[in-house]
Motif scaffolding. Structure first.
Motif, short mmCIF file in Angstrom:
data_model
loop_
_atom_site.label_atom_id
_atom_site.label_comp_id
_atom_site.label_asym_id
_atom_site.label_seq_id
_atom_site.Cartn_x
_atom_site.Cartn_y
_atom_site.Cartn_z
N UNK A 190 0.82 -1.22 0.00
CA UNK A 190 0.00 0.00 0.00
C UNK A 190 0.86 1.26 0.00
N UNK A 191 2.13 1.12 0.27
CA UNK A 191 3.01 2.30 0.40
C UNK A 191 4.24 2.18 -0.49
N UNK A 192 4.03 1.86 -1.75
CA UNK A 192 5.15 1.67 -2.67
C UNK A 192 5.78 3.00 -3.09
N UNK A 193 4.98 4.04 -3.19
CA UNK A 193 5.50 5.31 -3.70
C UNK A 193 6.08 5.08 -5.08
N UNK A 194 7.31 5.50 -5.31
CA UNK A 194 7.93 5.32 -6.63
C UNK A 194 8.75 4.03 -6.72
N UNK A 195 8.60 3.15 -5.73
CA UNK A 195 9.28 1.85 -5.81
C UNK A 195 8.52 0.94 -6.77
N UNK A 196 9.23 0.18 -7.59
CA UNK A 196 8.54 -0.76 -8.48
C UNK A 196 7.91 -1.90 -7.68
N UNK A 197 6.72 -2.32 -8.07
CA UNK A 197 6.03 -3.43 -7.42
C UNK A 197 6.87 -4.70 -7.45
N UNK A 198 7.50 -4.98 -8.59
CA UNK A 198 8.29 -6.21 -8.74
C UNK A 198 9.39 -6.33 -7.70
N UNK A 199 9.96 -5.20 -7.33
CA UNK A 199 11.02 -5.17 -6.32
C UNK A 199 10.49 -5.72 -4.99
N UNK A 200 9.23 -5.46 -4.72
CA UNK A 200 8.62 -5.90 -3.46
C UNK A 200 8.10 -7.33 -3.55
N UNK A 201 7.25 -7.62 -4.55
CA UNK A 201 6.59 -8.93 -4.55
C UNK A 201 7.56 -10.08 -4.82
N UNK A 202 8.61 -9.84 -5.61
CA UNK A 202 9.55 -10.93 -5.88
C UNK A 202 10.48 -11.20 -4.70
N UNK A 203 10.37 -10.39 -3.64
CA UNK A 203 11.14 -10.65 -2.42
C UNK A 203 10.37 -11.57 -1.47
N UNK A 204 9.06 -11.82 -1.75
CA UNK A 204 8.28 -12.72 -0.92
C UNK A 204 8.60 -14.16 -1.30
N UNK A 205 9.03 -14.97 -0.32
CA UNK A 205 9.43 -16.35 -0.66
C UNK A 205 8.26 -17.21 -1.14
N UNK A 206 7.04 -16.86 -0.77
CA UNK A 206 5.89 -17.70 -1.15
C UNK A 206 5.07 -17.10 -2.28
N UNK A 207 5.69 -16.28 -3.12
CA UNK A 207 4.99 -15.71 -4.26
C UNK A 207 4.67 -16.82 -5.26
N UNK A 208 3.40 -16.89 -5.68
CA UNK A 208 2.98 -17.87 -6.69
C UNK A 208 2.39 -17.15 -7.89
N UNK A 209 2.65 -17.69 -9.07
CA UNK A 209 2.00 -17.20 -10.29
C UNK A 209 0.86 -18.16 -10.59
N UNK A 210 -0.38 -17.66 -10.57
CA UNK A 210 -1.55 -18.53 -10.68
C UNK A 210 -1.97 -18.71 -12.13
N UNK A 211 -2.17 -17.62 -12.85
CA UNK A 211 -2.59 -17.71 -14.26
C UNK A 211 -2.22 -16.43 -14.99
N UNK A 212 -2.28 -16.51 -16.33
CA UNK A 212 -1.89 -15.36 -17.14
C UNK A 212 -2.77 -15.28 -18.39
N UNK A 213 -3.06 -14.04 -18.80
CA UNK A 213 -3.77 -13.76 -20.04
C UNK A 213 -2.92 -12.80 -20.87
N UNK A 214 -3.21 -12.72 -22.16
CA UNK A 214 -2.51 -11.78 -23.04
C UNK A 214 -3.52 -10.91 -23.78
#
Length: 187
Positions: A113-137
């Protein structure tokens, strides 16, 4: 300007990523759509510290219908909606739209909720239990973009994108990324 988004005149039409979808995409687009890691890290590997984030919109609101369905959200439930432009020294590279439900923010200890100008990827890829569920194009033509987004990202041609459902400790979020010509010409 609609308070739901900065980017679109109407919600994009997404195609489910099925077996064989990859081969319908241009080769330089495939490389980004099927990137398994953090797009931010990939950009930093190439551009170094020149990579920046410009926040175009960040507010609590109701997501688009297909976003709510994908995340199984009630119609009147607000989520944090964040739209940003990733750039390198001002060169537009990726537009992104993120939908983060309140329950996901709680699980992530409010970091999201408080990313400011930090990229989201920098935060979520630091979580050890991050899962990719599905993708669309999707492929979005210029008339589907709002004028401010066209001006920010210099959009003058169809833009490919991916939409990924991620989960942190079983709490989902939706990240849509749109690959601008500047990023496709480099990789």
């Amino acid at each position: 300007m609609s308070s739901k988004n900065f980017l679109f005149n109407r919600e994009p039409l997404w195609r489910e990523n099925r077996l064989g979808t990859r081969h319908t995409l241009p080769e330089n687009v495939q490389s980004w759509v099927y990137e398994p890691g953090s797009l931010t890290q990939r950009l930093r590997d190439y551009y170094g510290d020149a990579v920046g984030v410009k926040v175009l919109l960040q507010r609590w609101n109701t997501p688009f219908l297909t976003e709510r369905r994908l995340l199984k959200l009630d119609e009147n439930k607000y989520s944090l909606i964040r739209e940003v432009l990733l750039h390198a020294d001002g060169k537009p590279l990726i537009l992104a739209r993120t939908i983060i439900p309140a329950k996901t923010i709680k699980v992530a200890k409010s970091n999201l909720a408080h990313l400011g100008s930090r990229p989201l990827g920098e935060v979520i890829f630091s979580y050890p239990k991050l899962e990719r569920i599905e993708m669309d194009v999707t492929l979005i033509n210029p008339p589907n973009w709002k004028q401010p987004a066209i001006a920010e990202a210099h959009i003058d041609q169809p833009i490919w994108g991916r939409r990924t459902v991620y989960a942190i400790a079983q709490r989902q979020m939706l990240v849509s990324e749109f690959f601008l010509p500047g990023v496709l010409e480099v990789f």
